[in-house]
Write an enzyme that holds these catalytic residues in place. Sequence first.
Site: not given
Ligand code: NVA
Ligand code: CP
Length: 309
Positions: A103, A130, A221, A133, A261, A289
Amino acid sequence: MKKDFLSLVDIDRHELEGIVSDAMRLKQMKSAGTVHEYLKGKSLGMIFEKASTRTRVSFEVGMTDLGGHALFLNPQDLQLGRGEEIRDTARALARYVDAIMIRAYEHATIEGFAHHSTVPIINGLSNTLHPCQVLADIMTLRERFSDLQDLKLAWIGDGNNVCNSWVLSAALTGMEVVVASPPRYRPKESLVEQARAAGGRIRIVADPEEAAQDADVLYTDIWVSMGDEQERAERLQAFRGYTIDSRLLARASPDAFVMHCLPAHRGEEITDEVMEGPQSIIWDQAENRLHAQKALLVHLIAGGMPSLK
Ligand code: NVA
Ligand code: CP
């Protein structure tokens, strides 16, 4: 030849079908208590530059379920945090583990790992995409619809990393993806073009009501993704009117499902009432997930599950 999962375009329709069907089998096996150690003795390295609840826990538990092991690696504790190059870190880690999940802020960081690693690299979220997801989300929809081909998904709000992945999924699933965003916050134009060139049906509009009209799925989101915190005030202003509330939901098909998500900011992109309402399938998404990523790991590390006799 190792295979990476950086984006949904890294798999074709046939692979998507296989992964979703394996994920459903793995879900049943887990619930029945059937041992399914398809990755016995295998290790997954997990590098997190950003926070995570679901991704971290689902990958870690997933590897344990599969008879393997996952290592949580904080870049600040790795030599990466002291300037070791990605090409050196990637090659060294690949000598120990069987796959690496990352990540990262920059998508290029994950691409750099993919380029230099000899084991599969999985994108656990970047500023751009992502895919894990959306893979779990597709499974969640396939639990409710045998065919996604004629469905309409309305994305309401920020054209962010999750939205970009939905855009790229359109050609794979056949679903129509309609994005309603303020003009400054639309999904990445180059990805929209790429998805359309692959046959994806994508529409980008400004009006949430237009997007929601007769939709089978409403998806949203958070308005302030990780890394965008300094833009919070202007974003809250720009996204006014883009909340999924019961009034917007009433525009959708009466059988529509609501997806998110997570994490959510109730009262911003979605109301408490809709999140807790009967059309919400948000907790199934979170659960899936685990199952979808287990199927993905087995696909990438072991070439898939043994077929059913
Ligand atoms: N769009 C959000 C998704 C988190 C799972 C982010 O990138 O923070
Ligand atoms: N939806 C998702 O990826 O959640 P986290 O940021 O908690 O991993």
